[in-house]
Structure formats: structure tokens, C-alpha cells
Design a protein around this motif. Sequence first.
Motif, PDB file in Angstrom:
ATOM      1  N   ALA A  22       0.843  -1.189   0.000  1.00  0.00           N
ATOM      2  CA  ALA A  22       0.000   0.000   0.000  1.00  0.00           C
ATOM      3  C   ALA A  22       0.883   1.246   0.000  1.00  0.00           C
ATOM      4  N   GLY A  23       0.484   2.211  -0.812  1.00  0.00           N
ATOM      5  CA  GLY A  23       1.260   3.431  -0.963  1.00  0.00           C
ATOM      6  C   GLY A  23       2.255   3.377  -2.100  1.00  0.00           C
ATOM      7  N   GLY A  24       2.454   2.189  -2.645  1.00  0.00           N
ATOM      8  CA  GLY A  24       3.403   2.019  -3.733  1.00  0.00           C
ATOM      9  C   GLY A  24       2.829   2.365  -5.086  1.00  0.00           C
ATOM     10  N   SER A  25       3.634   2.100  -6.115  1.00  0.00           N
ATOM     11  CA  SER A  25       3.255   2.441  -7.489  1.00  0.00           C
ATOM     12  C   SER A  25       3.499   1.272  -8.432  1.00  0.00           C
ATOM     13  N   GLY A  61      -6.685  11.495  -9.529  1.00  0.00           N
ATOM     14  CA  GLY A  61      -5.600  12.057  -8.745  1.00  0.00           C
ATOM     15  C   GLY A  61      -4.529  11.055  -8.366  1.00  0.00           C
ATOM     16  N   ARG A  62      -4.816   9.780  -8.516  1.00  0.00           N
ATOM     17  CA  ARG A  62      -3.825   8.741  -8.182  1.00  0.00           C
ATOM     18  C   ARG A  62      -3.310   8.019  -9.426  1.00  0.00           C
ATOM     19  N   PHE A  63      -4.169   7.857 -10.419  1.00  0.00           N
ATOM     20  CA  PHE A  63      -3.801   7.135 -11.641  1.00  0.00           C
ATOM     21  C   PHE A  63      -3.683   8.115 -12.801  1.00  0.00           C
ATOM     22  N   THR A  64      -2.784   7.806 -13.736  1.00  0.00           N
ATOM     23  CA  THR A  64      -2.586   8.623 -14.927  1.00  0.00           C
ATOM     24  C   THR A  64      -2.596   7.726 -16.152  1.00  0.00           C
ATOM     25  N   ILE A  65      -3.401   8.095 -17.131  1.00  0.00           N
ATOM     26  CA  ILE A  65      -3.443   7.345 -18.387  1.00  0.00           C
ATOM     27  C   ILE A  65      -2.695   8.127 -19.450  1.00  0.00           C
ATOM     28  N   GLN A  68      -0.358   4.634 -15.176  1.00  0.00           N
ATOM     29  CA  GLN A  68       0.519   4.855 -14.029  1.00  0.00           C
ATOM     30  C   GLN A  68      -0.343   4.905 -12.778  1.00  0.00           C
ATOM     31  N   MET A  69      -0.054   4.027 -11.846  1.00  0.00           N
ATOM     32  CA  MET A  69      -0.866   3.938 -10.630  1.00  0.00           C
ATOM     33  C   MET A  69       0.002   4.279  -9.425  1.00  0.00           C
ATOM     34  N   ASP A  70      -0.346   5.329  -8.730  1.00  0.00           N
ATOM     35  CA  ASP A  70       0.377   5.780  -7.544  1.00  0.00           C
ATOM     36  C   ASP A  70      -0.534   5.703  -6.327  1.00  0.00           C
ATOM     37  N   SER A  71       0.079   5.776  -5.161  1.00  0.00           N
ATOM     38  CA  SER A  71      -0.670   5.750  -3.893  1.00  0.00           C
ATOM     39  C   SER A  71      -1.663   4.599  -3.871  1.00  0.00           C
ATOM     40  N   GLU A  73      -7.706  -1.822  -1.748  1.00  0.00           N
ATOM     41  CA  GLU A  73      -8.942  -1.933  -2.534  1.00  0.00           C
ATOM     42  C   GLU A  73      -8.708  -1.779  -4.036  1.00  0.00           C
ATOM     43  N   ASP A  74      -7.486  -1.468  -4.438  1.00  0.00           N
ATOM     44  CA  ASP A  74      -7.152  -1.434  -5.864  1.00  0.00           C
ATOM     45  C   ASP A  74      -6.812  -2.828  -6.395  1.00  0.00           C
TER      46      ASP A  74
END
Length: 125
Positions: free
Chosen positions: A13-16, A67-71, A83-86, A90-91
Amino acid sequence: VQLQASGGGLVQAGGSLRLSCAASGSGRTFSYYAMGWFRQAPGKEREHLAAISFSGVSTYWTDSVKGRFTISRDNAKNMVYLQMDSLKPEDTAVYYCAQDGMRFRTDEFYDYAYYGRGTQVTVSS
């Protein structure tokens, strides 16, 4: 068209993580179509996470990942990325990409025609 997602794995958790989706096959020019990312967790419905227009100019996000993921996409390489951050527990789900059925769409009423094979993402607490 064939779509193959990769880049999943186990992360705290908290990783990318950065997921990739490669499109291949003939008949459909990658740069003509919007692309999207979905996920499905065991016992849950499929969730549409994000989308990016054919040109890459416009993007769509669902509230759970905003705010956490970028496409992003690279039309020269026929690739789309997530790109998945934080990351949160539940992800955890199988993530897969999809391609819109309409060329040069300018609205956000995506109607996906092709879905690819997924990649497992597991987020530990």
C-alpha cells in the motif's frame, strides 16, 4: 485487434505500478481509437477506470482513481499506459485495457469493441 496488458504484480500500500497495454493486429489503426482501462475484483462488477481520446488530448477518470492514476498513450508504439500511484488494498483486481469501437470519437460516450487479457494487481496492506 489483440490487446495485452502487462506490468501487474504485488506491491505494498502506498506504492506504485505502471501498467502497459500493447495493441497488435491489422485492420484498425491504433491512433484512430480511444483507449480505456478497466478492472475487476473478485465478486465485483467490472469498473471503467480511465479513458484517453484517440489523440491523447482528452482523458476521463472515475472518481475512485482520480488524482492517483494517470493514463497516457504512445501512438507511434501502439501502446497505452496506466501509471498507478498511492495504491490501496482496494485497488487489488485484474486490470485490462480496451479499445473504442468508433473512430475519431470526440465525446466521452465510449463504446468499447475490444477487450484485452488482463494483468493481476495485488496491493498488500
